[in-house]
Motif scaffolding. Structure first.
Motif, mmCIF file in Angstrom:
data_model
loop_
_atom_site.group_PDB
_atom_site.id
_atom_site.type_symbol
_atom_site.label_atom_id
_atom_site.label_comp_id
_atom_site.label_asym_id
_atom_site.label_seq_id
_atom_site.Cartn_x
_atom_site.Cartn_y
_atom_site.Cartn_z
ATOM 1 N N ASP A 442 -13.734 10.806 -21.610
ATOM 2 C CA ASP A 442 -13.395 9.490 -22.150
ATOM 3 C C ASP A 442 -14.600 8.764 -22.732
ATOM 4 O OD1 ASP A 442 -14.065 7.138 -19.748
ATOM 5 O OD2 ASP A 442 -14.136 9.256 -19.227
ATOM 6 N N ASN A 443 -15.825 9.106 -22.311
ATOM 7 C CA ASN A 443 -17.023 8.458 -22.824
ATOM 8 C C ASN A 443 -17.360 9.059 -24.195
ATOM 9 O OD1 ASN A 443 -20.027 8.193 -23.275
ATOM 10 N ND2 ASN A 443 -19.811 6.936 -21.428
ATOM 11 N N ASP A 444 -17.312 8.218 -25.232
ATOM 12 C CA ASP A 444 -17.493 8.718 -26.606
ATOM 13 C C ASP A 444 -18.828 9.418 -26.789
ATOM 14 O OD1 ASP A 444 -15.021 7.745 -27.306
ATOM 15 O OD2 ASP A 444 -15.786 5.868 -28.146
ATOM 16 N N ALA A 445 -19.910 8.806 -26.294
ATOM 17 C CA ALA A 445 -21.241 9.384 -26.487
ATOM 18 C C ALA A 445 -21.358 10.730 -25.784
ATOM 19 C CB ALA A 445 -22.306 8.410 -25.974
ATOM 20 N N ILE A 446 -20.846 10.822 -24.567
ATOM 21 C CA ILE A 446 -20.917 12.090 -23.841
ATOM 22 C C ILE A 446 -20.041 13.147 -24.524
ATOM 23 C CG2 ILE A 446 -20.382 13.240 -21.656
ATOM 24 C CD1 ILE A 446 -21.091 10.723 -20.194
ATOM 25 N N ARG A 447 -18.871 12.726 -24.997
ATOM 26 C CA ARG A 447 -17.971 13.685 -25.654
ATOM 27 C C ARG A 447 -18.620 14.261 -26.912
ATOM 28 N NH1 ARG A 447 -14.136 10.587 -26.086
ATOM 29 N NH2 ARG A 447 -14.177 10.055 -28.304
ATOM 30 N N ARG A 448 -19.221 13.393 -27.742
ATOM 31 C CA ARG A 448 -19.876 13.886 -28.961
ATOM 32 C C ARG A 448 -21.040 14.807 -28.622
ATOM 33 N NH1 ARG A 448 -19.055 8.428 -30.587
ATOM 34 N NH2 ARG A 448 -21.220 7.934 -30.048
ATOM 35 N N MET A 449 -21.825 14.393 -27.610
ATOM 36 C CA MET A 449 -22.971 15.206 -27.211
ATOM 37 C C MET A 449 -22.514 16.558 -26.663
ATOM 38 S SD MET A 449 -24.645 16.246 -24.240
ATOM 39 C CE MET A 449 -23.959 15.089 -23.083
ATOM 40 N N GLU A 480 -5.208 29.512 -27.223
ATOM 41 C CA GLU A 480 -6.480 29.521 -27.951
ATOM 42 C C GLU A 480 -7.690 29.315 -27.041
ATOM 43 O OE1 GLU A 480 -6.663 26.919 -31.317
ATOM 44 O OE2 GLU A 480 -4.486 27.018 -31.625
ATOM 45 N N PHE A 481 -7.484 28.666 -25.881
ATOM 46 C CA PHE A 481 -8.630 28.181 -25.121
ATOM 47 C C PHE A 481 -9.149 29.218 -24.132
ATOM 48 C CE2 PHE A 481 -6.189 24.162 -25.957
ATOM 49 C CZ PHE A 481 -7.014 23.743 -27.001
ATOM 50 N N ALA A 482 -10.490 29.445 -24.219
ATOM 51 C CA ALA A 482 -11.139 30.333 -23.246
ATOM 52 C C ALA A 482 -11.309 29.624 -21.906
ATOM 53 C CB ALA A 482 -12.501 30.785 -23.775
ATOM 54 N N PHE A 483 -11.546 28.307 -21.936
ATOM 55 C CA PHE A 483 -11.596 27.512 -20.718
ATOM 56 C C PHE A 483 -11.465 26.035 -21.103
ATOM 57 C CE2 PHE A 483 -16.031 27.833 -22.041
ATOM 58 C CZ PHE A 483 -16.539 26.552 -21.828
ATOM 59 N N VAL A 484 -11.293 25.196 -20.099
ATOM 60 C CA VAL A 484 -11.177 23.748 -20.298
ATOM 61 C C VAL A 484 -12.354 23.073 -19.593
ATOM 62 C CG1 VAL A 484 -9.789 21.678 -19.882
ATOM 63 C CG2 VAL A 484 -8.665 23.864 -20.395
ATOM 64 N N LEU A 485 -13.088 22.208 -20.327
ATOM 65 C CA LEU A 485 -14.178 21.420 -19.742
ATOM 66 C C LEU A 485 -13.619 20.018 -19.505
ATOM 67 C CD1 LEU A 485 -17.223 21.465 -18.974
ATOM 68 C CD2 LEU A 485 -17.686 20.549 -21.239
ATOM 69 N N LEU A 486 -13.498 19.624 -18.247
ATOM 70 C CA LEU A 486 -12.710 18.442 -17.878
ATOM 71 C C LEU A 486 -13.541 17.461 -17.060
ATOM 72 C CD1 LEU A 486 -9.747 17.334 -17.909
ATOM 73 C CD2 LEU A 486 -9.406 18.565 -15.756
ATOM 74 N N ASP A 487 -13.616 16.210 -17.515
ATOM 75 C CA ASP A 487 -14.293 15.155 -16.742
ATOM 76 C C ASP A 487 -13.357 14.691 -15.630
ATOM 77 O OD1 ASP A 487 -16.236 13.237 -16.041
ATOM 78 O OD2 ASP A 487 -15.162 11.713 -17.176
ATOM 79 N N LEU A 488 -13.910 14.497 -14.452
ATOM 80 C CA LEU A 488 -13.070 14.115 -13.306
ATOM 81 C C LEU A 488 -12.594 12.667 -13.414
ATOM 82 C CD1 LEU A 488 -11.883 14.722 -10.506
ATOM 83 C CD2 LEU A 488 -14.056 13.990 -9.525
ATOM 84 N N MET A 489 -13.487 11.728 -13.800
ATOM 85 C CA MET A 489 -13.165 10.304 -13.787
ATOM 86 C C MET A 489 -12.800 9.854 -15.195
ATOM 87 S SD MET A 489 -13.657 9.614 -10.584
ATOM 88 C CE MET A 489 -13.750 7.827 -10.515
ATOM 89 N N MET A 490 -11.498 9.709 -15.447
ATOM 90 C CA MET A 490 -11.017 9.202 -16.736
ATOM 91 C C MET A 490 -9.926 8.177 -16.484
ATOM 92 S SD MET A 490 -10.809 12.546 -19.257
ATOM 93 C CE MET A 490 -9.792 13.524 -18.147
ATOM 94 N N PRO A 491 -9.861 7.112 -17.298
ATOM 95 C CA PRO A 491 -8.791 6.121 -17.130
ATOM 96 C C PRO A 491 -7.438 6.719 -17.514
ATOM 97 C CG PRO A 491 -10.052 5.680 -19.129
ATOM 98 C CD PRO A 491 -10.766 6.783 -18.409
ATOM 99 N N GLY A 492 -6.372 6.112 -17.012
ATOM 100 C CA GLY A 492 -5.046 6.643 -17.295
ATOM 101 C C GLY A 492 -4.793 7.879 -16.466
ATOM 102 N N MET A 493 -4.738 9.036 -17.110
ATOM 103 C CA MET A 493 -4.569 10.298 -16.394
ATOM 104 C C MET A 493 -5.943 10.867 -16.072
ATOM 105 S SD MET A 493 -2.518 13.791 -17.507
ATOM 106 C CE MET A 493 -0.904 13.114 -17.177
ATOM 107 N N SER A 494 -6.275 10.941 -14.801
ATOM 108 C CA SER A 494 -7.594 11.422 -14.385
ATOM 109 C C SER A 494 -7.685 12.933 -14.517
ATOM 110 C CB SER A 494 -7.852 11.022 -12.929
ATOM 111 O OG SER A 494 -6.967 11.730 -12.063
ATOM 112 N N GLY A 495 -8.909 13.435 -14.348
ATOM 113 C CA GLY A 495 -9.105 14.877 -14.391
ATOM 114 C C GLY A 495 -8.315 15.597 -13.311
ATOM 115 N N GLU A 496 -8.246 14.987 -12.126
ATOM 116 C CA GLU A 496 -7.499 15.612 -11.035
ATOM 117 C C GLU A 496 -6.007 15.713 -11.367
ATOM 118 O OE1 GLU A 496 -6.953 15.303 -6.175
ATOM 119 O OE2 GLU A 496 -8.200 13.859 -7.255
ATOM 120 N N GLU A 497 -5.466 14.674 -12.027
ATOM 121 C CA GLU A 497 -4.051 14.712 -12.412
ATOM 122 C C GLU A 497 -3.811 15.783 -13.476
ATOM 123 O OE1 GLU A 497 -2.401 10.212 -11.808
ATOM 124 O OE2 GLU A 497 -3.958 10.490 -13.309
#
Length: 558
Positions: A442-449, A480-497
């Motif tokens: 969810d963090n734009d800067a981290i996502r772009r990086m 298509e996806f070899a794996f999913v890189l998922l942040d745990l803490m996200m607003p709305g639907m969290s990584g755990e959900e």
């Protein structure tokens, strides 16, 4: 024989159903019950509680058999007497005491005196009764002597037992208060560390990508390397905050405290003043512990540095010891969080100095965050030490007095496991076509990086700004996806959900979970839920590359 006595004799003989209802005079009125009312008299006569009818003037007009037993007095004596005669102190009861707030009656506890002068504790229930215009009160008397005897028995507990109970309660209250304080501060520290780690992830990631694109001789490499180094040191500060919150066990190994101490010998010598002498004593049978080596080294250096500063410019000695301890409940009672420490075998580590020592007031504050007796800007060291020890399931105690130096002793549970030799690492071999990865952050800067870092490794990246978008993309393009890189803490639907929903879909696509919190804690929380690896923020390009290669290598057959 008086009219009251004559009426009472007739009632007792079953000749008539009657009782006295008038207050006095030479000829009291006798109220005669009908035959239909006989069951009520039988009921009152056989009650387990005493019963009486009281006139408006306080005279007892009727008493049942049980009340005569309670007062050890014949009924013919009770009837016609004032209720005050049987009250301890002989004081009459005011009519308002027998009326409740609703005017229907009251309940009160009294002490009666029987005919022998013995006190009888009773619970009195009062109810108003109107008979031919006479305002009477019906009373019931419940014997409380058995209950009072039980209360007195409890009160007769020995002083030692009562003190022991009080001590346990006080210890529990203190532990609870300390635990709540640390929990609140831990939540604060953990939250700050989480946000701090997000910023450092962006700094380290971009610096790493920039460095990877520069030639070895490029002038820009020096400043970028300094940025990366500074960010790495900031990450260590974030880990210290996590350590204070008790969530800092990142890399747990089977370790020997003695080896950790021996390995720090040169740093210890460099950390102490020239006027201090360091004496190190390591017991050969110091047990193994399950701990994070980096954090234990931090504990050692913090305590050694504090001891050196306590000695100052004076001549003094710093004694450093470690060894085994078989701790029972009595031994553990001297340590903080004693109620949470099980009896058993521990490894201890102690740092004692011959410095100025501390008074009681100072000693009670040394673990408070940012409290310091030094210059401004210090004070997190001992709070972090306590958090590290607590995070390892251990305890700590402090002995100090003005002019008598200070000793910090910490204990960590001995491990029941044996250290296993490290397996030789082999460099993973991956083909040129690495694949496509789904990134949810969810963090734009981290996502772009992160997208830039993954693309520099050779991956094609599909990104999502929240969990719901990531789940939608996965459902459309799962193959298509070899794996999913998922942040745990996200607003709305969290990584755990998202992980839960992917589990319902039944996909075998591995998940790499990223978070600023403790990787070990998360690995236990998500075991068996398709999480292939954990990447703790802040991470560098080299760490991301190693994790990607590890996950992709695991999918290569053979």
């Amino acid at each position: 024989m008086t009219a009251a006595e004559d009426a009472l004799r007739a009632i007792g003989a079953g000749e008539v159903d009657a009782f006295v209802v008038s207050d006095g005079g030479s000829d009291p009125r006798v109220f005669t019950l009908s035959t239909a009312d006989r069951p009520y008299r039988i009921f009152v006569e056989n009650m387990r509680d005493g019963a009486a009818t009281l006139s408006s003037g306080g005279l007892i007009l009727y008493a049942n058999h049980r009340l005569a037993q309670l007062l050890s007095c014949p009924r013919e004596v009770i009837v016609g007497s004032s209720l005050a005669r049987f009250l301890a102190g002989g004081l009459p009861i005011a009519p308002k005491q027998l009326k409740g707030p609703d005017g229907l009656g009251a309940t009160l506890e009294l002490d009666l005196l029987d005919d022998n002068g013995v006190a009888v504790s009773v619970l009195v229930g009062a109810s108003p009764l109107d008979v031919d215009g006479d305002q009477l009160t019906c009373l019931t008397f419940t014997d409380l002597r058995a209950q009072k005897a039980q209360e007195q028995e409890i009160a007769r507990l020995s002083h030692a037992q009562a003190k022991q109970i009080a001590d346990v309660r006080q210890e529990f209250a203190l532990d609870l208060a300390e635990s709540q304080k640390l929990e609140a501060l831990g939540v604060l520290a953990g939250g700050i560390a989480h946000d701090f780690n997000n910023l450092l992830t962006v700094i380290l990631g971009n610096a790493g990508v920039a460095l990877s694109t520069l030639a070895p001789e490029a002038r820009e490499r020096g400043p970028l390397a300094q940025v990366e180094l500074a960010a790495t040191r900031c990450a260590e500060l974030a880990r210290q905050m996590l350590a204070y919150s008790g969530k800092g066990k990142f890399v747990v190994e089977i370790l020997n405290l003695g080896e950790i101490l021996s390995g720090q010998a040169e740093l210890i010598e460099a950390a102490v003043s020239k006027t201090a002498v360091v004496a190190i004593e390591v017991a050969h049978d110091t047990p193994m512990v399950e701990a994070d080596a980096t954090q234990l080294r931090q504990v050692v250096l913090n305590l050694i540095t504090n001891a050196s500063e306590a000695i100052g410019d004076a001549t003094g000695t710093i004694s450093v010891r470690c060894g085994p301890i078989d701790a029972d409940r009595a031994f553990l009672s001297d340590y903080d969080f004693a109620g949470q420490l099980p009896a058993g075998k521990y490894a201890f580590f102690e740092v004692a100095d011959t410095g100025a020592g501390m008074d009681t007031e100072t000693k009670e504050k040394i673990f408070d965050p940012f409290f310091t007796t030094k210059f401004t800007g210090r004070g997190l060291g001992l709070a972090a030490v306590q958090g590290i020890v607590r995070g390892h399931g251990g305890g700590m105690k402090v002995r100090s007095a003005p002019g008598q130096g200070t000793a910090f002793t910490l204990i960590i549970p001995a491990s029941k496991k044996s250290a296993s030799p490290a397996a030789p690492s082999a460099a993973p071999v991956i083909g040129h076509t690495i694949g496509t990865v789904l990134v949810a952050e969810d963090n734009d800067a981290i996502r772009r990086m992160t997208v830039m870092m993954l693309e520099s490794i050779g991956l094609t990246v599909v990104s999502a700004s929240d969990g719901a978008e990531a789940l939608h993309l996965f459902e459309q393009r799962a193959d298509e996806f070899a794996f999913v890189l998922l942040d745990l803490m996200m607003p709305g639907m969290s990584g755990e959900e998202v992980i839960t929903e992917l589990g319902r879909i039944g996909t075998a696509t591995p998940i790499v979970l990223t978070s600023g919190y403790d990787a070990q804690e998360l690995s236990q929380r998500f075991v068996g839920r398709g999480v292939a690896a954990f990447l703790q923020k802040p991470y560098q390009l080299s760490q991301l590359r190693a994790t990607v290669l590890e996950v992709l290598t695991a999918q290569v057959p053979g």
